[in-house]
Design a protein around this motif. Structure first.
Motif, PDB file in Angstrom:
ATOM      1  N   TYR A 149       0.627  -1.069   0.050  1.00 38.85           N
ATOM      2  CA  TYR A 149       0.051  -0.222  -0.073  1.00 38.85           C
ATOM      3  C   TYR A 149       0.796   1.257  -0.169  1.00 38.85           C
ATOM      4  N   ARG A 150       2.019   1.330   0.729  1.00 39.13           N
ATOM      5  CA  ARG A 150       2.695   2.444   1.024  1.00 39.13           C
ATOM      6  C   ARG A 150       3.501   2.641  -0.164  1.00 39.13           C
ATOM      7  N   VAL A 151       3.983   1.817  -1.011  1.00 33.91           N
ATOM      8  CA  VAL A 151       4.952   1.936  -2.200  1.00 33.91           C
ATOM      9  C   VAL A 151       4.069   2.352  -3.465  1.00 33.91           C
ATOM     10  N   CYS A 152       2.841   2.335  -3.158  1.00 31.37           N
ATOM     11  CA  CYS A 152       2.215   2.256  -4.652  1.00 31.37           C
ATOM     12  C   CYS A 152       2.209   4.024  -5.055  1.00 31.37           C
ATOM     13  N   PRO A 153       2.681   4.140  -5.925  1.00 34.05           N
ATOM     14  CA  PRO A 153       2.556   5.552  -6.502  1.00 34.05           C
ATOM     15  C   PRO A 153       1.488   6.225  -6.803  1.00 34.05           C
ATOM     16  N   VAL A 154       0.219   5.421  -6.964  1.00 35.03           N
ATOM     17  CA  VAL A 154      -1.027   5.876  -6.806  1.00 35.03           C
ATOM     18  C   VAL A 154      -1.959   5.712  -5.544  1.00 35.03           C
ATOM     19  N   ILE A 155      -0.919   5.781  -4.377  1.00 33.85           N
ATOM     20  CA  ILE A 155      -1.459   5.164  -3.283  1.00 33.85           C
ATOM     21  C   ILE A 155      -2.928   5.998  -2.743  1.00 33.85           C
ATOM     22  N   ASP A 156      -3.932   5.253  -2.103  1.00 30.68           N
ATOM     23  CA  ASP A 156      -5.235   5.541  -1.789  1.00 30.68           C
ATOM     24  C   ASP A 156      -6.230   5.488  -2.887  1.00 30.68           C
ATOM     25  N   GLU A 157      -5.546   5.285  -4.139  1.00 29.48           N
ATOM     26  CA  GLU A 157      -6.478   5.285  -5.383  1.00 29.48           C
ATOM     27  C   GLU A 157      -6.501   3.955  -5.958  1.00 29.48           C
ATOM     28  N   ALA A 158      -5.093   3.317  -6.223  1.00 32.65           N
ATOM     29  CA  ALA A 158      -5.084   2.207  -6.819  1.00 32.65           C
ATOM     30  C   ALA A 158      -5.204   0.910  -5.633  1.00 32.65           C
ATOM     31  N   ILE A 159      -4.634   1.383  -4.476  1.00 33.04           N
ATOM     32  CA  ILE A 159      -4.883   0.139  -3.482  1.00 33.04           C
ATOM     33  C   ILE A 159      -5.104   1.207  -2.176  1.00 33.04           C
ATOM     34  N   THR A 160      -6.282   0.705  -1.526  1.00 31.81           N
ATOM     35  CA  THR A 160      -6.683   1.267  -0.215  1.00 31.81           C
ATOM     36  C   THR A 160      -6.849  -0.041   0.679  1.00 31.81           C
ATOM     37  N   LEU A 161      -6.740   0.493   2.049  1.00 29.27           N
ATOM     38  CA  LEU A 161      -6.507  -0.465   2.878  1.00 29.27           C
ATOM     39  C   LEU A 161      -7.962  -0.512   3.753  1.00 29.27           C
ATOM     40  N   THR A 185      -1.941   1.049 -12.236  1.00 21.80           N
ATOM     41  CA  THR A 185      -1.233   1.110 -13.712  1.00 21.80           C
ATOM     42  C   THR A 185      -0.660  -0.103 -14.001  1.00 21.80           C
ATOM     43  N   GLY A 186      -0.400  -0.959 -13.089  1.00 25.78           N
ATOM     44  CA  GLY A 186       0.285  -2.408 -13.126  1.00 25.78           C
ATOM     45  C   GLY A 186       1.920  -1.996 -13.271  1.00 25.78           C
ATOM     46  N   CYS A 187       2.363  -0.826 -12.615  1.00 23.89           N
ATOM     47  CA  CYS A 187       3.788  -0.675 -12.855  1.00 23.89           C
ATOM     48  C   CYS A 187       4.650  -1.860 -11.932  1.00 23.89           C
ATOM     49  N   GLY A 188       3.783  -2.363 -11.239  1.00 17.81           N
ATOM     50  CA  GLY A 188       4.477  -3.822 -10.503  1.00 17.81           C
ATOM     51  C   GLY A 188       5.121  -3.187  -9.116  1.00 17.81           C
ATOM     52  N   LYS A 189       5.477  -2.060  -8.718  1.00 13.11           N
ATOM     53  CA  LYS A 189       5.948  -1.771  -7.279  1.00 13.11           C
ATOM     54  C   LYS A 189       5.537  -2.578  -6.146  1.00 13.11           C
ATOM     55  N   CYS A 190       4.223  -2.978  -6.105  1.00 14.72           N
ATOM     56  CA  CYS A 190       3.633  -3.563  -5.016  1.00 14.72           C
ATOM     57  C   CYS A 190       4.159  -4.988  -4.912  1.00 14.72           C
ATOM     58  N   GLU A 191       4.142  -5.559  -6.117  1.00 11.68           N
ATOM     59  CA  GLU A 191       4.719  -6.982  -6.138  1.00 11.68           C
ATOM     60  C   GLU A 191       6.328  -7.008  -5.804  1.00 11.68           C
ATOM     61  N   LYS A 192       7.017  -6.129  -6.277  1.00 11.22           N
ATOM     62  CA  LYS A 192       8.451  -5.947  -5.865  1.00 11.22           C
ATOM     63  C   LYS A 192       8.618  -5.853  -4.722  1.00 11.22           C
ATOM     64  N   SER A 193       7.752  -5.156  -3.949  1.00 10.65           N
ATOM     65  CA  SER A 193       7.922  -4.860  -2.448  1.00 10.65           C
ATOM     66  C   SER A 193       7.445  -5.620  -1.486  1.00 10.65           C
TER      67      SER A 193
END
Ligand code: SF4
Ligand code: SF4
Ligand code: SF4
Length: 267
Positions: A149-161, A185-193
């Motif tokens: 959630y925290r690394v998402c560049p579109v935080i609180d829009e692409a991933i919410t808690l 956007t499918g950037c993949g930062k969540c998967e990486k982190s």
């Protein structure tokens, strides 16, 4: 050499060449038909069939990608083995897309395989994140992690808690990472982190990750559907004024779930 023998040899070598060409074409063509789920296309990539037709395998997008997350597929081991030879892809768990604002990969593409109409990286749809393993995700276990959630560049829009009651303790909250397809956007930062050995959240090509409603479904609660749908005056659900253990609504609102009602407290 007699004419008939020369013809025979020429015919044989022609047939061998044709066989080699056909074999090579089959080898090159085969991987184009099945792209592994981990292989994501760069921002702005056309739908797969159109992309394969337009991409001339020049590698300019790979050259101009600053974090070098893009690779050109080649024969060998790994994910790239099954991606159409010479085409660009990236693997989120290795190096995600940095979402460059000026889209150097798209600008470098000379053929429109990466669509120049994509002007804002936030509109890219390289894939879609899916929380794929609820049994291992630390937040689903009731622990606090939230890294994806925290690394998402579109935080609180692409991933919410989403706050829900923890049924194990019945007095704690769980904050469940929830992906919203229209913003991811499918950037993949969540998967990486993801802190697990194997990521619980993964970015997949959208055609694998996303379902599709049948055209006959109408969401009656959406404004654009209300005009031509029968109007039902549905009864409003009346929630009890005081929460009882297990209620989710007070947790979402932040209210104290077990406070006694004022009338009760006076007794
Ligand atoms: S947006 Fe930037 S990091 Fe992402 S693929 Fe394009 S050049 Fe690479
Ligand atoms: S720049 Fe365009 S044509 Fe060249 S490899 Fe990348 S996607 Fe393909
Ligand atoms: S980083 Fe991984 S374990 Fe942590 S909340 Fe996200 S998906 Fe769950």
């Amino acid at each position: 050499m007699s004419l008939s023998r020369r013809n025979l040899l020429q015919g044989a070598s022609g047939a061998a060449t044709a066989c080699l060409m056909a074999g090579g074409a089959a080898l090159v063509a085969h991987p184009a038909q099945a792209r592994p789920a981990q292989a994501l296309r760069p921002p702005g990539a056309l739908p797969e069939a159109d992309f394969l037709a337009a991409c001339v395998r020049c590698g300019l997008c790979v050259r101009d990608c600053p974090p070098h997350n893009l690779r050109l597929s080649e024969f060998g081991d790994g994910v790239g083995r099954d991606v159409a030879i010479g085409t660009p892809y990236f693997v989120a768990r290795d190096i995600p897309c940095e979402m460059c604002e000026d889209l150097p990969c798209v600008k470098a593409c000379p053929t429109g395989a990466l669509d120049p109409a994509l002007q804002q990286i936030e509109k890219a749809q390289m894939g879609l994140a899916v929380l794929i393993d609820h049994e291992s995700c630390l937040n689903f276990l009731g622990l606090r992690c939230d890294v994806c959630y925290r690394v998402c560049p579109v935080i609180d829009e692409a991933i919410t808690l989403e706050k829900v009651s923890n049924p194990r303790s019945d007095r704690h909250a769980m904050l469940l990472p929830t992906v919203h397809a229209e913003a991811c956007t499918g950037c993949g930062k969540c998967e990486k982190s993801c802190v697990l050995e194997q990521a619980a959240i993964k970015v997949l090509p959208r055609e694998l990750a996303q379902g599709q409603l049948g055209g006959h479904y109408r969401k009656g609660w959406e404004a654009e559907n209300r005009g031509f749908q029968p109007q039902f005056n549905l009864p409003t659900q009346r929630l009890p004024e005081q929460a009882v253990p297990g209620d989710l609504a007070p947790l979402r609102s932040g209210a104290e779930p077990y406070a006694r009602a004022a009338s009760e407290a006076q007794r």
